[in-house]
Design an enzyme around this catalytic site. Structure first.
Site, PDB file in Angstrom:
ATOM      1  N   LYS A  66       0.811  -1.231   0.000  1.00  0.00           N
ATOM      2  CA  LYS A  66       0.000   0.000   0.000  1.00  0.00           C
ATOM      3  C   LYS A  66       0.847   1.287   0.000  1.00  0.00           C
ATOM      4  O   LYS A  66       0.453   2.286  -0.577  1.00  0.00           O
ATOM      5  CB  LYS A  66      -0.931   0.013   1.214  1.00  0.00           C
ATOM      6  CG  LYS A  66      -2.108  -0.934   1.073  1.00  0.00           C
ATOM      7  CD  LYS A  66      -3.082  -0.762   2.220  1.00  0.00           C
ATOM      8  CE  LYS A  66      -4.242  -1.723   2.077  1.00  0.00           C
ATOM      9  NZ  LYS A  66      -5.292  -1.490   3.048  1.00  0.00           N
ATOM     10  N   ASP A 102     -10.016   3.115   2.072  1.00  0.00           N
ATOM     11  CA  ASP A 102     -10.180   2.382   3.340  1.00  0.00           C
ATOM     12  C   ASP A 102     -10.977   3.200   4.358  1.00  0.00           C
ATOM     13  O   ASP A 102     -11.963   2.725   4.922  1.00  0.00           O
ATOM     14  CB  ASP A 102      -8.812   2.020   3.939  1.00  0.00           C
ATOM     15  CG  ASP A 102      -8.156   0.853   3.219  1.00  0.00           C
ATOM     16  OD1 ASP A 102      -8.892   0.019   2.657  1.00  0.00           O
ATOM     17  OD2 ASP A 102      -6.922   0.784   3.225  1.00  0.00           O
TER      18      ASP A 102
END
Ligand code: ATR
Length: 291
Positions: A66, A102
């Site tokens: 990420k 997220d």
């Protein structure tokens, strides 16, 4: 031509994103496919080049890439840049742009499932890792007034609070060692989030017992509108949520964040309203089958 979507990570064995997105694709009858790209450590640059060459429409990024993916993208949107991590990449005119859904997905699921609005509220966030960081940025962007960050490793809580303070100088930010959460004035806290891996199936039980002892013993003191939220989705009802349920509090389980971060990614790639319920059912089915 079929548009290609997927997920980049390593290892990918446990990823629920493939059945979740494929269920949405089948449901809508659109010409897309979503597949797993298990990328060996050290080969990310090559993999991104390859995916770009294959004219992929977009992909999710998961552990451990990420943060590592950022330098290989052509641009990154402001929210993801602040977080320093990308979970969604979209090909826009042949150029790869990074996003992070997220925290935004988490907040959206919280709103849809428990009606929680963060503006002006006081929130206790347990954890200071990657997931906690995304959630913290989204909460503060949505106007959370006071955020207490409790973590086992105090230095990480302090570092996150300092970093957040540089973007949100007016927000009340308080780092706290996790073993001090029992000293907090619970009545003023509207939302408690477990953003650690504590409670996950197979994880060490010492952590669960500790957290439960700290929070569970005090749940009778909470305001009945308090939402107890867990980002752990396996099991769906974690030991923390079970205790909260027994105390008559509102709970928000980890499938919410998983499904809505995926739904937000799906919207970015396709421009189509994602069938959230279909995606959630696929996740619940896959959890039952595989875990
Ligand atoms: P993620 O990307 O899922 O957030 P991470 O960045 O490794 O994963 O963060 C894991 C979080 O869970 C951290 O806040 C970690 O606490 P430390 O910073 O002290 O390591 C927390 N965590 C993991 N196991 C824990 C346990 N047994 N008790 C308390 N906290 C725990």
């Amino acid at each position: 031509m079929t548009s290609i979507l997927g997920i980049v990570g390593h290892p990918l064995g446990h990823s629920l994103s493939v059945p979740m997105h494929m269920s949405a694709i089948f449901h809508l009858g659109i010409d897309y496919v979503y597949m797993g790209f298990d990328i060996m450590p050290g080969t990310l640059a090559h993999a991104v080049d390859h995916l770009k060459g294959e004219h992929i429409k977009g992909f999710n990024v998961t552990i451990p890439y990420k943060e590592a993916i950022v330098p290989y993208l052509d641009s990154v949107d402001e929210h993801a840049r602040r977080i320093g991590a990308v979970n969604t990449v979209n090909s826009e005119g042949g150029r790869l742009r990074g996003y992070n859904t997220d925290g935004t997905g988490y907040l959206r699921s919280l709103k849809e499932q428990s009606g929680f609005a963060p503006s002006g509220k006081q929130v206790l966030l347990i954890g200071a890792g990657g997931a906690a960081r995304s959630v913290a940025f989204s909460l503060l962007e949505a106007g959370t007034e006071r955020l207490i960050i409790a973590n086992r490793t105090m230095e990480k809580a302090v570092k996150l609070a300092e970093n957040l303070a540089s973007y949100f100088p007016k927000a009340g930010l308080r780092p706290l060692p996790v073993d001090r959460i029992s000293t907090l004035p619970y009545r003023d806290i509207s939302l408690i989030i477990n953003a650690t891996s504590v409670g996950m199936k197979g994880a060490q039980h010492a952590g669960i017992d500790g957290l439960l002892a700290l929070l569970g013993g005090s749940m009778a003191l909470f305001n009945k509108d308090t939402v107890i939220s867990d980002i752990v989705y396996n099991p769906v009802v974690t030991p923390l949520l079970k205790t909260a349920q027994l105390a008559g509090l509102k709970i928000h389980d980890g499938t919410g964040m998983l499904v809505y971060q995926g739904a937000e990614s799906f919207r970015i790639w396709t421009g189509i309203e994602p069938p959230v319920d279909v995606m959630r059912q696929a996740v619940l089915r896959a959890l039952k089958e595989k875990h």
